[in-house]
Motif scaffolding. Structure first.
Motif, PDB file in Angstrom:
ATOM      1  N   GLY A 121       0.810  -1.215   0.000  1.00  0.00           N
ATOM      2  CA  GLY A 121       0.000   0.000   0.000  1.00  0.00           C
ATOM      3  C   GLY A 121       0.843   1.263   0.000  1.00  0.00           C
ATOM      4  O   GLY A 121       0.399   2.325  -0.425  1.00  0.00           O
ATOM      5  N   THR A 122       2.043   1.159   0.496  1.00  0.00           N
ATOM      6  CA  THR A 122       2.935   2.313   0.579  1.00  0.00           C
ATOM      7  C   THR A 122       3.803   2.427  -0.673  1.00  0.00           C
ATOM      8  O   THR A 122       4.095   3.539  -1.144  1.00  0.00           O
ATOM      9  CB  THR A 122       3.831   2.197   1.834  1.00  0.00           C
ATOM     10  OG1 THR A 122       3.011   2.035   2.978  1.00  0.00           O
ATOM     11  CG2 THR A 122       4.688   3.447   2.011  1.00  0.00           C
ATOM     12  N   VAL A 123       4.215   1.279  -1.212  1.00  0.00           N
ATOM     13  CA  VAL A 123       5.031   1.269  -2.420  1.00  0.00           C
ATOM     14  C   VAL A 123       4.276   1.971  -3.546  1.00  0.00           C
ATOM     15  O   VAL A 123       3.084   1.728  -3.738  1.00  0.00           O
ATOM     16  CB  VAL A 123       5.378  -0.181  -2.835  1.00  0.00           C
ATOM     17  CG1 VAL A 123       6.067  -0.218  -4.195  1.00  0.00           C
ATOM     18  CG2 VAL A 123       6.264  -0.836  -1.780  1.00  0.00           C
ATOM     19  N   GLY A 124       4.943   2.833  -4.247  1.00  0.00           N
ATOM     20  CA  GLY A 124       4.301   3.541  -5.356  1.00  0.00           C
ATOM     21  C   GLY A 124       3.800   4.917  -4.965  1.00  0.00           C
ATOM     22  O   GLY A 124       3.557   5.754  -5.825  1.00  0.00           O
ATOM     23  N   VAL A 132       8.139   5.737  -3.360  1.00  0.00           N
ATOM     24  CA  VAL A 132       8.532   4.628  -2.490  1.00  0.00           C
ATOM     25  C   VAL A 132       8.693   3.361  -3.322  1.00  0.00           C
ATOM     26  O   VAL A 132       7.784   2.968  -4.045  1.00  0.00           O
ATOM     27  CB  VAL A 132       7.478   4.385  -1.386  1.00  0.00           C
ATOM     28  CG1 VAL A 132       7.892   3.210  -0.498  1.00  0.00           C
ATOM     29  CG2 VAL A 132       7.260   5.639  -0.547  1.00  0.00           C
ATOM     30  N   SER A 133       9.868   2.739  -3.239  1.00  0.00           N
ATOM     31  CA  SER A 133      10.138   1.518  -3.983  1.00  0.00           C
ATOM     32  C   SER A 133       9.984   0.298  -3.090  1.00  0.00           C
ATOM     33  O   SER A 133      10.116   0.393  -1.865  1.00  0.00           O
ATOM     34  CB  SER A 133      11.574   1.543  -4.523  1.00  0.00           C
ATOM     35  OG  SER A 133      11.793   2.691  -5.310  1.00  0.00           O
ATOM     36  N   ALA A 134       9.742  -0.852  -3.718  1.00  0.00           N
ATOM     37  CA  ALA A 134       9.670  -2.109  -2.970  1.00  0.00           C
ATOM     38  C   ALA A 134      11.067  -2.517  -2.543  1.00  0.00           C
ATOM     39  O   ALA A 134      12.052  -2.221  -3.222  1.00  0.00           O
ATOM     40  CB  ALA A 134       9.048  -3.186  -3.841  1.00  0.00           C
ATOM     41  N   MET A 135      11.151  -3.196  -1.414  1.00  0.00           N
ATOM     42  CA  MET A 135      12.446  -3.620  -0.896  1.00  0.00           C
ATOM     43  C   MET A 135      13.228  -4.458  -1.903  1.00  0.00           C
ATOM     44  O   MET A 135      14.451  -4.395  -1.942  1.00  0.00           O
ATOM     45  CB  MET A 135      12.244  -4.437   0.393  1.00  0.00           C
ATOM     46  CG  MET A 135      12.013  -3.612   1.631  1.00  0.00           C
ATOM     47  SD  MET A 135      13.412  -2.530   2.034  1.00  0.00           S
ATOM     48  CE  MET A 135      14.638  -3.728   2.567  1.00  0.00           C
ATOM     49  N   ASP A 136      12.518  -5.248  -2.714  1.00  0.00           N
ATOM     50  CA  ASP A 136      13.261  -6.138  -3.606  1.00  0.00           C
ATOM     51  C   ASP A 136      13.867  -5.401  -4.815  1.00  0.00           C
ATOM     52  O   ASP A 136      14.562  -5.996  -5.617  1.00  0.00           O
ATOM     53  CB  ASP A 136      12.407  -7.344  -4.035  1.00  0.00           C
ATOM     54  CG  ASP A 136      11.081  -6.915  -4.632  1.00  0.00           C
ATOM     55  OD1 ASP A 136      11.003  -5.781  -5.150  1.00  0.00           O
ATOM     56  OD2 ASP A 136      10.125  -7.719  -4.562  1.00  0.00           O
ATOM     57  N   ARG A 137      13.586  -4.112  -4.880  1.00  0.00           N
ATOM     58  CA  ARG A 137      14.246  -3.334  -5.940  1.00  0.00           C
ATOM     59  C   ARG A 137      15.410  -2.516  -5.374  1.00  0.00           C
ATOM     60  O   ARG A 137      15.979  -1.660  -6.049  1.00  0.00           O
ATOM     61  CB  ARG A 137      13.234  -2.403  -6.618  1.00  0.00           C
ATOM     62  CG  ARG A 137      12.204  -3.177  -7.462  1.00  0.00           C
ATOM     63  CD  ARG A 137      11.434  -2.243  -8.387  1.00  0.00           C
ATOM     64  NE  ARG A 137      12.323  -1.443  -9.206  1.00  0.00           N
ATOM     65  CZ  ARG A 137      12.168  -0.128  -9.427  1.00  0.00           C
ATOM     66  NH1 ARG A 137      11.175   0.522  -8.875  1.00  0.00           N
ATOM     67  NH2 ARG A 137      13.018   0.528 -10.181  1.00  0.00           N
ATOM     68  N   LEU A 138      15.762  -2.803  -4.115  1.00  0.00           N
ATOM     69  CA  LEU A 138      16.755  -1.986  -3.416  1.00  0.00           C
ATOM     70  C   LEU A 138      18.090  -1.894  -4.162  1.00  0.00           C
ATOM     71  O   LEU A 138      18.593  -0.808  -4.438  1.00  0.00           O
ATOM     72  CB  LEU A 138      16.971  -2.532  -1.998  1.00  0.00           C
ATOM     73  CG  LEU A 138      17.722  -1.610  -1.033  1.00  0.00           C
ATOM     74  CD1 LEU A 138      17.105  -1.678   0.368  1.00  0.00           C
ATOM     75  CD2 LEU A 138      19.193  -1.966  -0.967  1.00  0.00           C
ATOM     76  N   ARG A 139      18.604  -3.056  -4.511  1.00  0.00           N
ATOM     77  CA  ARG A 139      19.921  -3.077  -5.149  1.00  0.00           C
ATOM     78  C   ARG A 139      19.949  -2.221  -6.421  1.00  0.00           C
ATOM     79  O   ARG A 139      20.832  -1.386  -6.610  1.00  0.00           O
ATOM     80  CB  ARG A 139      20.267  -4.520  -5.481  1.00  0.00           C
ATOM     81  CG  ARG A 139      21.656  -4.668  -6.031  1.00  0.00           C
ATOM     82  CD  ARG A 139      22.105  -6.119  -6.004  1.00  0.00           C
ATOM     83  NE  ARG A 139      23.544  -6.184  -6.024  1.00  0.00           N
ATOM     84  CZ  ARG A 139      24.240  -7.213  -5.563  1.00  0.00           C
ATOM     85  NH1 ARG A 139      23.628  -8.238  -5.049  1.00  0.00           N
ATOM     86  NH2 ARG A 139      25.550  -7.195  -5.628  1.00  0.00           N
ATOM     87  N   GLU A 140      18.966  -2.463  -7.236  1.00  0.00           N
ATOM     88  CA  GLU A 140      18.807  -1.747  -8.506  1.00  0.00           C
ATOM     89  C   GLU A 140      18.732  -0.224  -8.296  1.00  0.00           C
ATOM     90  O   GLU A 140      19.489   0.556  -8.901  1.00  0.00           O
ATOM     91  CB  GLU A 140      17.506  -2.275  -9.112  1.00  0.00           C
ATOM     92  CG  GLU A 140      17.016  -1.713 -10.385  1.00  0.00           C
ATOM     93  CD  GLU A 140      15.580  -2.254 -10.629  1.00  0.00           C
ATOM     94  OE1 GLU A 140      14.882  -1.667 -11.463  1.00  0.00           O
ATOM     95  OE2 GLU A 140      15.177  -3.262  -9.968  1.00  0.00           O
ATOM     96  N   VAL A 141      17.839   0.198  -7.393  1.00  0.00           N
ATOM     97  CA  VAL A 141      17.621   1.631  -7.170  1.00  0.00           C
ATOM     98  C   VAL A 141      18.852   2.300  -6.547  1.00  0.00           C
ATOM     99  O   VAL A 141      19.224   3.414  -6.923  1.00  0.00           O
ATOM    100  CB  VAL A 141      16.372   1.867  -6.281  1.00  0.00           C
ATOM    101  CG1 VAL A 141      16.225   3.331  -5.901  1.00  0.00           C
ATOM    102  CG2 VAL A 141      15.122   1.360  -6.992  1.00  0.00           C
ATOM    103  N   VAL A 142      19.482   1.592  -5.626  1.00  0.00           N
ATOM    104  CA  VAL A 142      20.685   2.133  -4.987  1.00  0.00           C
ATOM    105  C   VAL A 142      21.761   2.414  -6.047  1.00  0.00           C
ATOM    106  O   VAL A 142      22.404   3.461  -6.038  1.00  0.00           O
ATOM    107  CB  VAL A 142      21.212   1.164  -3.900  1.00  0.00           C
ATOM    108  CG1 VAL A 142      22.660   1.467  -3.549  1.00  0.00           C
ATOM    109  CG2 VAL A 142      20.339   1.247  -2.651  1.00  0.00           C
ATOM    110  N   ALA A 143      21.922   1.469  -6.963  1.00  0.00           N
ATOM    111  CA  ALA A 143      22.932   1.635  -8.010  1.00  0.00           C
ATOM    112  C   ALA A 143      22.565   2.793  -8.942  1.00  0.00           C
ATOM    113  O   ALA A 143      23.381   3.669  -9.211  1.00  0.00           O
ATOM    114  CB  ALA A 143      23.072   0.328  -8.803  1.00  0.00           C
TER     115      ALA A 143
END
Lengths: 225, 225
Positions: A121-124, A132-143
């Motif tokens: 509900g918070t993602v997006g 707000v991104s989903a946790m599983d996109r963390l690596r991608e977004v951080v880079a």
DNA sequence: TAGATTGTTAATCGATTAACAATC
DNA sequence: TAGATTGTTAATCGATTAACAATC
């Protein structure tokens, strides 16, 4: 410039306070400042100020003091805040949201450039213009966004997994607001920032004074300003 | 019980971390814990844990360790968190609001029982069931609600005046989130809590490691968890 | 020049660590 | 009893303070 080999935590804290006061001094148009003035503004000693600074070079002139602008530049470089940092907030609850909106960060070269949460509900949703991104996109977004620091504001149960993910993604430092100790690989800086721990320290310190207060108390039963 | 004459800041911080871990241990049903286990959970040394605790009395049994429940009770008393504290938040901006809503505080015996702001548009509104009061009612409200600690989340320009008002009202401790050093009378405990200073310390620490990281980095170019 | 203030050295202070006898 | 772990003492380490010659 000498090497920042490994700056003691206490020195690092004071440098940050010096910088904050130097900014105030600059805003007031002060051209020069002495170690005694800097110490007085912060409640330390002049010797300590000189010692802290001399670790990194010779910034002052005997009989004169320090040029505010020069010292400001030098301390900013030492602290690494002579350029902008992209920061992530992991866990968009009350605290995470407030950190994302906190105006003090961008004012001092820290941009909250990514937000992460597990709640679908918070993602997006957007906070202060950042999605707000989903946790599983963390690596991608951080880079992608060149994130190098993170503030961790998740519940205790989720903290270690989040810290692991951040370390894996290449983040260099974590400010841990979660109420639990987390482990990070040796190349990652970690600062505890549990606000309840701060309050507990305060209550501990406050408990030591009532006797002193009673003795000092003025006619109103209270110490004046 | 020995006296808390004046507990060093570092000891006080660690006690709070011990307590946090003891709570986790208790929740997991652990009956007994050793100084080595406590140290491992926090990244300290066993000798340090024993030293810290022995300052206040003898809580453990040789060959056995510490009773989790007994030690928990003892540390809570030392820290002063064996009863509830009424806390005020001064400055109801992003951060102040988040602190007022933060669930971690009431869970650990700190109730945010008063809010203050200068903005007439904010005064009279409610946050988490607590009404925002005007600054000029501070003294009155602090007395009425038995407020003993405060979190200061006002802009730099307003910080000193707010700290003065809090001290005059009889508050015993202030957590200062404002980006400026404030003075308080000697009977009042003061803890700096400027979040930007925390980020700067982090950036300072992070700057010292890239060389080490590069050397240690695994096949993915990153250190694993 | 005289007054002020730095950078640095030596002395002090406190905190951390190591070691071990005492105890369960 | 043997193994474990405490509380405490002594040794080490690091950080703070004081003092002062060098310098503006």
């Amino acid at each position: 410039m000498t090497r920042a080999d490994s700056i003691p935590k206490a020195t690092c804290l004071r440098l940050s306070l010096y910088l904050r006061h130097l900014d105030h001094a600059a805003a007031q148009g002060l051209g020069t400042i002495s170690s005694a003035q800097l110490a007085a503004a912060l409640g330390g000693t002049a010797a300590q100020v000189r010692k802290d600074l001399s670790r990194f070079g010779q910034f002052g002139r005997p009989g004169v003091g320090y040029q505010v602008e020069d010292l400001r530049r030098a301390v900013r470089r030492i602290l690494g805040v002579d350029r902008r940092w992209q920061v992530a907030v992991v866990g968009v609850g009350n605290l995470g949201r407030a950190l994302a909106r906190h105006q003090g960060f961008p004012q001092r070269n820290f941009d909250v450039a990514a937000l992460f949460d597990v709640d679908p509900g918070t993602v997006g949703t957007f906070v202060e213009g950042v999605e707000v991104s989903a946790m599983d996109r963390l690596r991608e977004v951080v880079a992608e966004r060149n994130i190098r620091l993170a503030m961790l504001t998740v519940p205790a149960e989720a903290a270690q997994a989040a810290a692991d993910a951040l370390a894996k993604a290449g983040v260099e430092g974590i400010l841990n607001f979660a109420p639990i100790s987390v482990r990070v690989p040796s190349g990652v800086a970690l600062y505890p920032a549990d606000l309840t721990v701060l309050l507990e320290q305060l209550s501990c310190a406050a408990r030591c004074v009532p006797a002193a207060r009673a003795a000092e108390a003025g006619p109103e039963g209270r110490i004046g300003p």
